[in-house]
Design an enzyme around this catalytic site. Structure first.
Site, PDB file in Angstrom:
ATOM      1  CG  ASP A 249      -7.405 -12.472   3.855  1.00 16.58           C
ATOM      2  OD1 ASP A 249      -7.423 -11.410   4.507  1.00 16.58           O
ATOM      3  OD2 ASP A 249      -8.432 -13.007   3.387  1.00 16.58           O
ATOM      4  CB  ILE A 250      -4.547  -9.209   7.839  1.00 14.90           C
ATOM      5  CG1 ILE A 250      -4.360  -8.903   9.325  1.00 14.90           C
ATOM      6  CG2 ILE A 250      -5.631  -8.305   7.288  1.00 14.90           C
ATOM      7  CD1 ILE A 250      -3.242  -9.604   9.980  1.00 14.90           C
TER       8      ILE A 250
ATOM      9  CG  ASP B  29      -0.770  -5.947   0.363  1.00 14.68           C
ATOM     10  OD1 ASP B  29      -1.909  -6.203  -0.076  1.00 14.68           O
ATOM     11  OD2 ASP B  29      -0.433  -4.828   0.769  1.00 14.68           O
TER      12      ASP B  29
ATOM     13  CE1 TYR C 159      -8.900   4.916   8.032  1.00 15.62           C
ATOM     14  CE2 TYR C 159      -9.109   7.276   8.393  1.00 15.62           C
ATOM     15  CZ  TYR C 159      -8.324   6.155   8.197  1.00 15.62           C
ATOM     16  OH  TYR C 159      -6.962   6.299   8.177  1.00 15.62           O
TER      17      TYR C 159
ATOM     18  N   GLY D 196       0.815  -1.217   0.000  1.00 12.33           N
ATOM     19  CA  GLY D 196       0.000   0.000   0.000  1.00 12.33           C
ATOM     20  C   GLY D 196       0.845   1.261   0.000  1.00 12.33           C
TER      21      GLY D 196
HETATM   22  P1  NAD Z   1      -3.484   1.593   1.420  1.00 16.65           P
HETATM   23  O1  NAD Z   1      -4.914   1.357   1.089  1.00 16.65           O
HETATM   24  O2  NAD Z   1      -2.629   2.273   0.417  1.00 16.65           O
HETATM   25  O3  NAD Z   1      -2.769   0.209   1.786  1.00 16.65           O
HETATM   26  C1  NAD Z   1      -3.400  -0.813   2.494  1.00 16.65           C
HETATM   27  C2  NAD Z   1      -2.841  -2.136   2.032  1.00 16.65           C
HETATM   28  O4  NAD Z   1      -3.516  -3.174   2.757  1.00 16.65           O
HETATM   29  C3  NAD Z   1      -3.083  -2.427   0.540  1.00 16.65           C
HETATM   30  O5  NAD Z   1      -1.869  -2.761  -0.093  1.00 16.65           O
HETATM   31  C4  NAD Z   1      -4.044  -3.588   0.534  1.00 16.65           C
HETATM   32  O6  NAD Z   1      -3.865  -4.513  -0.538  1.00 16.65           O
HETATM   33  C5  NAD Z   1      -3.731  -4.266   1.862  1.00 16.65           C
HETATM   34  N1  NAD Z   1      -4.823  -5.108   2.332  1.00 16.65           N
HETATM   35  C6  NAD Z   1      -6.155  -4.860   2.256  1.00 16.65           C
HETATM   36  N2  NAD Z   1      -6.848  -5.885   2.777  1.00 16.65           N
HETATM   37  C7  NAD Z   1      -5.932  -6.807   3.172  1.00 16.65           C
HETATM   38  C8  NAD Z   1      -6.032  -8.084   3.794  1.00 16.65           C
HETATM   39  N3  NAD Z   1      -7.226  -8.619   4.073  1.00 16.65           N
HETATM   40  N4  NAD Z   1      -4.894  -8.750   4.080  1.00 16.65           N
HETATM   41  C9  NAD Z   1      -3.677  -8.212   3.772  1.00 16.65           C
HETATM   42  N5  NAD Z   1      -3.521  -7.012   3.173  1.00 16.65           N
HETATM   43  C10 NAD Z   1      -4.639  -6.313   2.887  1.00 16.65           C
HETATM   44  O7  NAD Z   1      -3.467   2.367   2.807  1.00 16.65           O
HETATM   45  P2  NAD Z   1      -2.364   3.377   3.360  1.00 16.65           P
HETATM   46  O8  NAD Z   1      -2.749   4.734   2.933  1.00 16.65           O
HETATM   47  O9  NAD Z   1      -1.016   2.861   3.068  1.00 16.65           O
HETATM   48  O10 NAD Z   1      -2.679   3.309   4.932  1.00 16.65           O
HETATM   49  C11 NAD Z   1      -1.999   2.410   5.786  1.00 16.65           C
HETATM   50  C12 NAD Z   1      -2.481   2.640   7.200  1.00 16.65           C
HETATM   51  O11 NAD Z   1      -2.228   3.991   7.591  1.00 16.65           O
HETATM   52  C13 NAD Z   1      -3.990   2.444   7.400  1.00 16.65           C
HETATM   53  O12 NAD Z   1      -4.226   1.927   8.678  1.00 16.65           O
HETATM   54  C14 NAD Z   1      -4.532   3.851   7.342  1.00 16.65           C
HETATM   55  O13 NAD Z   1      -5.731   3.997   8.039  1.00 16.65           O
HETATM   56  C15 NAD Z   1      -3.420   4.617   8.014  1.00 16.65           C
HETATM   57  N6  NAD Z   1      -3.434   6.032   7.661  1.00 16.65           N
HETATM   58  C16 NAD Z   1      -3.142   6.429   6.383  1.00 16.65           C
HETATM   59  C17 NAD Z   1      -3.157   7.777   6.053  1.00 16.65           C
HETATM   60  C18 NAD Z   1      -2.825   8.247   4.660  1.00 16.65           C
HETATM   61  O14 NAD Z   1      -2.911   9.457   4.398  1.00 16.65           O
HETATM   62  N7  NAD Z   1      -2.444   7.357   3.736  1.00 16.65           N
HETATM   63  C19 NAD Z   1      -3.465   8.716   7.035  1.00 16.65           C
HETATM   64  C20 NAD Z   1      -3.816   8.282   8.314  1.00 16.65           C
HETATM   65  C21 NAD Z   1      -3.760   6.929   8.617  1.00 16.65           C
HETATM   66  N1  SER Z   2      -5.553  10.253   4.760  1.00 10.10           N
HETATM   67  C1  SER Z   2      -6.579   9.577   5.500  1.00 10.10           C
HETATM   68  C2  SER Z   2      -7.892   9.719   4.828  1.00 10.10           C
HETATM   69  O1  SER Z   2      -8.075  10.709   4.173  1.00 10.10           O
HETATM   70  C3  SER Z   2      -6.645  10.119   6.903  1.00 10.10           C
HETATM   71  O2  SER Z   2      -6.618   9.062   7.774  1.00 10.10           O
HETATM   72  O3  SER Z   2      -8.726   8.875   4.999  1.00 10.10           O
END
Ligand code: NAD
Ligand code: SER
Length: 320
Positions: free
Chosen positions: A52-53, A34, A142, A11
């Site tokens: 798969d988590i 992943d 969320y 991700g």
């Molecule tokens: P993302 O959607 O880019 O990545 C998530 C990954 O999880 C994907 O690669 C997806 O294939 C994988 N995934 C989904 N279901 C799965 C499963 N059942 N088993 C294994 N893998 C699985 O998300 P991200 O933006 O990288 O966010 C990562 C974390 O950070 C999340 O918890 C998100 O809430 C948190 N977060 C992100 C942001 C942001 O701006 N990106 C901000 C705040 C918090």
């Molecule tokens: N970047 C994230 C969102 O927009 C914040 O957790 O959902």
């Protein structure tokens, strides 16, 4: 060798965090996992497991087989995608965490990282410099899942001694990876449009200020938190973390200074209401005091980095 498992490694954050951990601790020590295929950027840098988590027993098998001592759990459905499918978001966001915490407790995993978000705060929290302990009443599924997750992390630490650490990330801005369904995604899409010479159609209002952070800072914060001595960690829910706060109009102005022909239009959609419920800036004093957090990127140097690194061949169309 102490092994680390990064779940959700393909991700947006997972890819960059895995690369940074491999650089620091060696490729073989960091196992990427992943549900989707291995991210291209990870290929050849270390081991990859399809996982798969949601299947707790498979997670247990892998933790035992590889003698995993640290887990980074990065699986979640983000805010905008979650509002389109609330029950699925709740199920994925909660069960992935519970499976991880249970396996950590039962198999003696020493440390767990799980990110929360600024989305835990709702309309009733202060908009400016939102404090660590501000009233949190989220308006999205969320946000509800992140607030509940924080309480589970707190519970597993105090009840079972699992060393879980967490950060409330702001919106993360990266050039190596694309965002996955969040409300802050506009701040990445805008660069792709600028580089392709397209007018960007922004889904938030021009004056909507939100807390954001450049990915390098977020990855560094994550590793610094995880490497901090246990005695320095006073927050067992999740730490507020601040980087940069800006509006679409401000980032567009910064881009225009470097890409003079760049144009932006505004057409707010359902994500405006999500953004309106979040704070505009975050007070991260506790993270600074506890484990020495300090951001390095501001709007200007982040904009320069993004425009420098996204080549026209990498830029994707964001036309809706
Ligand atoms: P993302 O959607 O880019 O990545 C998530 C990954 O999880 C994907 O690669 C997806 O294939 C994988 N995934 C989904 N279901 C799965 C499963 N059942 N088993 C294994 N893998 C699985 O998300 P991200 O933006 O990288 O966010 C990562 C974390 O950070 C999340 O918890 C998100 O809430 C948190 N977060 C992100 C942001 C942001 O701006 N990106 C901000 C705040 C918090
Ligand atoms: N970047 C994230 C969102 O927009 C914040 O957790 O959902």
């Amino acid at each position: 060798m102490n092994k680390t498992l990064v779940i959700g490694a393909s991700g947006q954050i997972g890819t960059e965090l895995t690369l940074a951990l491999r650089q620091q601790f060696g490729g073989e020590a960091i196992i990427a996992a992943d549900l989707k295929r291995e991210a291209d950027l990870l290929k050849g840098t270390g081991p990859f497991l399809p996982l798969d988590i949601m299947d707790k027993e498979i997670l247990r098998v892998q933790v035992r087989r590889h003698e995993v001592k640290t887990i980074y759990l990065l699986v979640a459905m983000l805010s905008a995608a979650g509002e389109k499918n609330p029950m699925l978001a709740w199920h994925l966001n909660m069960q992935s965490l519970i499976n991880t915490l249970e396996v950590a407790r039962e198999e003696g995993v020493e440390k767990v990282f799980w990110p929360s978000s600024i989305a835990v705060f709702g309309m009733d929290a202060p908009k400016e410099n939102c404090p660590q302990d501000a009233y949190a009443a989220p308006s999205t599924v969320y946000g509800i899942s992140k607030l509940s997750g924080e309480q589970w992390c707190h519970y597993y630490f105090y009840r079972y001694g699992v060393d879980v650490r967490s950060i409330r990330y702001p919106g993360l801005i990266s050039y190596k990876t694309l965002p996955g369904g969040g409300t802050t995604d506009y701040a990445i899409e805008i660069f792709h449009s600028a580089i392709r010479g397209e007018t960007y159609n922004c889904f938030l209002r021009a004056d909507k200020r939100l807390p954001m952070m450049y990915m390098d800072d977020a990855v560094r914060a994550t590793i610094e938190l995880m490497e901090a001595p246990e005695s320095k960690i006073s927050v067992r829910t999740s730490y507020n973390l601040a980087g940069i706060s800006f509006t679409p109009a401000e980032i567009a102005r910064e881009i225009k200074a470097l890409v003079p022909g760049f144009k932006i239009e505004y057409e707010p959609d359902f994500r405006q209401a999500i953004a309106d419920s979040w704070p505009e800036s975050i007070d991260d004093r506790v993270a600074r005091e506890d484990w020495g957090w300090k951001p390095s990127f501001n709007l200007k140097n982040m904009t320069e980095e993004m425009l420098h690194h996204i080549s026209p061949g990498l830029a994707v169309s964001t036309r809706r």
